[in-house]
Scaffold this active site. Structure first.
Site, PDB file in Angstrom:
ATOM      1  N   ASN A 183     -46.276  -1.448  40.875  1.00 14.06           N
ATOM      2  CA  ASN A 183     -45.976  -0.844  42.169  1.00 14.06           C
ATOM      3  C   ASN A 183     -47.189  -0.924  43.092  1.00 14.06           C
ATOM      4  O   ASN A 183     -47.588  -2.001  43.511  1.00 14.06           O
ATOM      5  CB  ASN A 183     -45.503   0.598  41.951  1.00 14.06           C
ATOM      6  CG  ASN A 183     -45.045   1.289  43.207  1.00 14.06           C
ATOM      7  OD1 ASN A 183     -44.761   0.641  44.206  1.00 14.06           O
ATOM      8  ND2 ASN A 183     -44.960   2.594  43.176  1.00 14.06           N
ATOM      9  N   CYS A 184     -47.821   0.182  43.399  1.00 15.66           N
ATOM     10  CA  CYS A 184     -48.928   0.214  44.360  1.00 15.66           C
ATOM     11  C   CYS A 184     -50.276   0.266  43.639  1.00 15.66           C
ATOM     12  O   CYS A 184     -50.344   0.549  42.446  1.00 15.66           O
ATOM     13  CB  CYS A 184     -48.778   1.398  45.308  1.00 15.66           C
ATOM     14  SG  CYS A 184     -48.476   2.970  44.469  1.00 15.66           S
ATOM     15  N   MET A 241     -52.860   5.288  47.108  1.00 14.48           N
ATOM     16  CA  MET A 241     -52.423   3.910  46.923  1.00 14.48           C
ATOM     17  C   MET A 241     -51.212   3.707  47.822  1.00 14.48           C
ATOM     18  O   MET A 241     -50.144   4.269  47.559  1.00 14.48           O
ATOM     19  CB  MET A 241     -52.032   3.663  45.464  1.00 14.48           C
ATOM     20  CG  MET A 241     -53.152   3.876  44.467  1.00 14.48           C
ATOM     21  SD  MET A 241     -52.598   3.641  42.758  1.00 14.48           S
ATOM     22  CE  MET A 241     -51.603   5.123  42.505  1.00 14.48           C
ATOM     23  N   CYS A 261     -49.033   4.620  50.881  1.00 18.20           N
ATOM     24  CA  CYS A 261     -48.936   5.694  51.867  1.00 18.20           C
ATOM     25  C   CYS A 261     -49.234   7.075  51.308  1.00 18.20           C
ATOM     26  O   CYS A 261     -49.753   7.922  52.007  1.00 18.20           O
ATOM     27  CB  CYS A 261     -47.569   5.678  52.550  1.00 18.20           C
ATOM     28  SG  CYS A 261     -46.226   6.384  51.589  1.00 18.20           S
ATOM     29  N   SER A 290     -49.331   7.826  47.290  1.00 19.47           N
ATOM     30  CA  SER A 290     -49.430   7.917  45.834  1.00 19.47           C
ATOM     31  C   SER A 290     -50.892   8.066  45.409  1.00 19.47           C
ATOM     32  O   SER A 290     -51.713   7.185  45.669  1.00 19.47           O
ATOM     33  CB  SER A 290     -48.824   6.664  45.194  1.00 19.47           C
ATOM     34  OG  SER A 290     -48.882   6.729  43.797  1.00 19.47           O
ATOM     35  N   ASN A 311     -50.155   2.124  40.096  1.00 14.30           N
ATOM     36  CA  ASN A 311     -48.967   2.880  39.720  1.00 14.30           C
ATOM     37  C   ASN A 311     -47.926   1.904  39.197  1.00 14.30           C
ATOM     38  O   ASN A 311     -47.807   0.781  39.710  1.00 14.30           O
ATOM     39  CB  ASN A 311     -48.420   3.649  40.927  1.00 14.30           C
ATOM     40  CG  ASN A 311     -47.148   4.421  40.598  1.00 14.30           C
ATOM     41  OD1 ASN A 311     -46.048   3.891  40.702  1.00 14.30           O
ATOM     42  ND2 ASN A 311     -47.304   5.666  40.194  1.00 14.30           N
ATOM     43  N   TYR A 350     -44.344  13.027  41.970  1.00  7.86           N
ATOM     44  CA  TYR A 350     -44.485  12.277  43.219  1.00  7.86           C
ATOM     45  C   TYR A 350     -43.472  12.783  44.246  1.00  7.86           C
ATOM     46  O   TYR A 350     -42.260  12.765  43.997  1.00  7.86           O
ATOM     47  CB  TYR A 350     -44.231  10.803  42.889  1.00  7.86           C
ATOM     48  CG  TYR A 350     -44.330   9.812  44.004  1.00  7.86           C
ATOM     49  CD1 TYR A 350     -45.570   9.436  44.513  1.00  7.86           C
ATOM     50  CD2 TYR A 350     -43.185   9.191  44.503  1.00  7.86           C
ATOM     51  CE1 TYR A 350     -45.658   8.475  45.504  1.00  7.86           C
ATOM     52  CE2 TYR A 350     -43.264   8.229  45.497  1.00  7.86           C
ATOM     53  CZ  TYR A 350     -44.512   7.870  46.000  1.00  7.86           C
ATOM     54  OH  TYR A 350     -44.605   6.922  46.979  1.00  7.86           O
ATOM     55  N   GLU A 370     -37.095   6.289  52.903  1.00  7.01           N
ATOM     56  CA  GLU A 370     -36.545   5.672  54.110  1.00  7.01           C
ATOM     57  C   GLU A 370     -35.031   5.561  54.033  1.00  7.01           C
ATOM     58  O   GLU A 370     -34.319   5.909  54.960  1.00  7.01           O
ATOM     59  CB  GLU A 370     -37.167   4.287  54.300  1.00  7.01           C
ATOM     60  CG  GLU A 370     -36.653   3.558  55.522  1.00  7.01           C
ATOM     61  CD  GLU A 370     -37.247   2.174  55.632  1.00  7.01           C
ATOM     62  OE1 GLU A 370     -36.572   1.323  56.217  1.00  7.01           O
ATOM     63  OE2 GLU A 370     -38.359   1.950  55.153  1.00  7.01           O
ATOM     64  N   GLY A 376     -44.439   7.179  56.083  1.00  6.78           N
ATOM     65  CA  GLY A 376     -45.859   7.414  55.846  1.00  6.78           C
ATOM     66  C   GLY A 376     -46.649   6.346  56.577  1.00  6.78           C
ATOM     67  O   GLY A 376     -47.759   6.579  57.039  1.00  6.78           O
TER      68      GLY A 376
END
Length: 716
Positions: free
Chosen positions: A179-180, A388, A390, A392, A411, A547, A552, A686
């Site tokens: 992920n991020c 990480m 917006c 996390s 993540n 989290y 969106e 974010g």
């Protein structure tokens, strides 16, 4: 009034799992069918439930099909056969939707037909361009394949029903992608790296360093599906700005009179820094990753105190203030996060207070930077780092040498729980709420473990920039296990949640925010999530985090599914969206100070991802008001964003907030609706977005306007 459950039987789910018979689920389905045709008859409902129970087979085990057939038969023989038709139609529609989502042909057909729920799902993807269309097509196939063939059946079913949301199905688990992350930019610049056929050496100037950073960001963003961040960029780039300084010193010693040399060197270096940061901003905003969008990238800065770091901070803010393009519109990326620290820049006698004033001016005009409160964030997460992407956040983590490490960590993905649905299904019974909650958390766990095990199957050669060339810190070789970058709590994997406001509304009504008992209930939910996370962390050796999901499209999806299932419920499903995470109900007008005080307790239990927003009128001539909020927030919340109207019309030069319409937005002064002649900027996740150029989910701009200053609601 609810009936006591009179049947103690086992129900065999479609995915093969076994669970206890639950009459409340039948009651909810029948009640929703009644509401859909405007039947209000409590006695009828109670009588129907008794008949259904008495008509069920006396077997120890029942199938879902047997239960549904019984419900249909009883309803058809009742005084309201139209309720039966509504129930049957709903079941048929849900089965059709389930089949369509897992049918790859139909998923691709949605794209060809330009279904808005697909092409407008991401506010920062332009679905009209070829590379985005190709990515959307691949994503539709990957999503259908994963739901039908890869995910555990009960996880897939829970996602399709809306009990949970398995995020980013268009990328994962079809691919073993992460992920991020926080990119280890410092290590990559110092040691060099490889992209494609180019072996890149350590840069010799700040201009080259920022050019390399842009290329790193593009490649990292193409190798994962979430956002990426560069932490302390002012301090990292300071070393390369110093090389420019030293070069200009040599020039000055040869060509400039001694008394002017220092001034010459500083001015030349200052110009180099500004040009480098301006180039980085333009390069990031003109990059396209392989998935057809500008990289979701965050730059963190503000703590450096030497001359070079200060000049870089000022350049970042000055470039953003100036805008981009011939119209000087607001840059969407990178997201800027400015670090506030007592003794560095918070108060008037701090050495970098002048840069804080510049950051205030920039935030008022361009909505960024958001701010981090150094002391509060350190208390929450164990040490300091930017998010990480917006929102996390990583927890503190030490390597084998006992050193804190943040850069290079990441993540592994998110699975979000639909909290409002649990509250609705409980029927206002908190004991039932917790019973459903605990059962559903087992599905969340299974989904996260599947996600975790899938990403561990990646090989270094799948994403060389991440695993072999330093973005994730350690540099692995082909054949090495990538798990060494994830295990021992180095990475996070996240339990997401949405809709604390609606959950409490089921039990305490829509105006519960001043009710301490109601708030304690919402806090108990995130506390319980954290207890699960801590337990799974200890059991499996990976850092499970809680989290506060940005959403969106998920805020719409969960609400839409629940509205179809349970009908229109005041202050819950009637709004057509669910409130994001722990945020105060966006329909209510409160001061920023009240909002901060209300929300400040939640991040203690969801430190794996969170952000607070405050809403303001136009602030460009009143940055002192914004500073008052930043200062108030410093010891209360760790991460704060600014939402303020910054739209601009290039036809009449209006600046402020555009008016929403069914089709988009228009200038309230001259009526301009041309996206090429206006700059409309809202928070979409974010991050910022331009809804005139990238349509929102379903295009519901009028409904969005009701919470247009709270666009954090709309991120996935």
């Amino acid at each position: 009034m609810y009936m006591e459950q009179t049947v103690e039987q086992v129900v065999i789910k479609r995915d093969g799992r076994k669970t206890c018979f639950d009459l409340i689920k039948i009651r909810s389905a029948v009640l929703a069918s009644m509401k859909s045709i405007h039947v209000e008859d409590e006695a009828f409902l109670d009588d129907i439930l008794i008949r259904i129970v008495n008509s069920l087979p006396n077997d120890e085990e029942l199938t879902i099909d047997e239960i549904q057939q019984t419900v249909e038969n009883v309803l058809m023989k009742s005084t309201y056969p139209d309720v039966a038709r509504s129930y049957i139609e709903y079941r048929h529609d849900r089965d059709a939707v389930r089949e369509n989502v897992t049918d790859m042909t139909k998923s691709v057909q949605k794209l060809l037909e330009k279904d808005k729920t697909v092409v407008n799902e991401n506010a920062n993807k332009d679905a009209t361009v070829f590379n985005t269309q190709r990515d959307l097509t691949a994503g539709a196939v990957a999503k259908s394949y994963a739901l039908k063939y890869m995910l555990p059946k009960h996880v897939s079913n829970a996602h399709l029903k809306g009990d949970i949301h398995f995020h980013d199905l268009d990328y994962s688990p079809y691919h073993a992608m992460t992920n991020c992350c926080l990119i280890d930019i410092k290590g990559m610049l110092e040691k060099g790296f490889t992209i494609g056929n180019a072996n890149v050496e350590s840069p010799k100037s700040i201009q080259t360093a920022t050019a390399q950073i842009a290329q790193i960001i593009a490649n990292v963003a193409s190798s994962q599906y979430g956002g990426c961040s560069v932490d302390r960029i002012d301090e990292i780039l300071g070393a390369y700005a110093k090389r420019n300084y030293e070069k200009h010193e040599q020039e000055a010693s040869a060509w400039v009179v001694p008394e002017k040399q220092k001034e010459y060197v500083e001015e030349k270096t200052r110009k180099d820094i500004y040009d480098a940061m301006q180039s980085l901003e333009y390069e990031i905003n003109t990059l396209y990753t392989s998935n057809g969008q500008t990289p979701f990238v965050t730059l963190g800065f503000g703590l450096g105190e030497d001359w070079f770091a200060r000049e870089i901070q000022k350049a970042i803010l000055t470039v953003r203030l100036g805008g981009v393009g011939k119209d000087k519109h607001t840059a969407i990326f990178p997201k800027l996060v400015f670090s506030l620290k007592r003794g560095t820049n918070l108060e008037a006698n701090d050495p970098n207070y002048d840069i804080k004033l510049l950051a205030l001016k920039c935030s008022a005009k361009r909505m960024y930077p958001d701010v981090l409160s150094y002391d509060t964030l350190t208390k929450l997460t164990g040490d300091f780092k930017v998010p990480m992407g917006c929102r996390s956040f990583l927890p503190a983590w030490k390597n084998e040498n006992g050193e804190f490490v943040n850069a290079g960590r990441n993540n592994l993905g998110v699975v979000t729980l639909n909290i409002p649905r649990i509250a609705i299904q409980s029927g206002g019974d908190q004991d039932k709420f917790w019973e459903i909650f605990h059962a559903r958390m087992q599905t969340v766990k299974d989904a996260l473990l599947f996600r975790l095990n899938r990403v561990r199957e990646a090989r270094p050669e799948n994403a060389p920039i991440l695993y072999k060339y330093g973005a994730f810190g350690k540099r692995l070789h082909d054949g090495d296990s990538v798990d060494q970058l994830f295990n021992k709590e180095r990475s996070t994997i996240s339990i997401g949640y949405i809709g604390l406001y609606e959950a409490a509304t089921v039990f305490y009504g829509g105006e519960w925010e001043t009710n301490s008992t109601a708030k304690d209930f919402t806090l108990s939910i995130v506390k319980s999530l954290k207890e699960y996370a801590d337990d799974w962390k200890d059991k499996y050796g990976y850092w499970f985090s809680v989290y506060s999901t940005p959403s969106e499209s998920l805020t719409d999806r969960f609400n839409r599914l629940d509205r179809e299932k349970f009908g229109v419920i005041k202050d819950i499903t009637d709004k057509e969206y669910y409130q994001n995470s722990f945020h105060y109900d966006v329909r209510k007008k409160i001061t920023p100070f009240e909002k901060i005080d209300f929300e400040k307790e939640y991040p203690e239990f969801c430190s794996g991802g969170f952000i607070h927003y405050c809403e303001y009128p136009k602030l460009v001539h009143n940055t002192k008001a914004l500073e008052a909020v930043w200062d108030y927030a410093y010891d209360r919340v760790a991460y704060l964003g600014t939402n303020t109207p910054i739209d601009k019309c290039y036809e009449c030069e209006f600046e402020g907030e555009f008016s929403p319409t069914e089709e988009g937005f228009k200038c309230p002064n001259c009526g301009n609706t041309d996206p090429e002649k206006a700059d409309v900027v809202k928070r979409t996740c974010g991050y910022l977005g331009n809804p005139m150029k990238r349509p929102m989910v379903h295009g519901r701009h009028v409904e969005i306007s009701k919470r247009v200053k709270h666009m954090e609601l709309r991120d996935e």
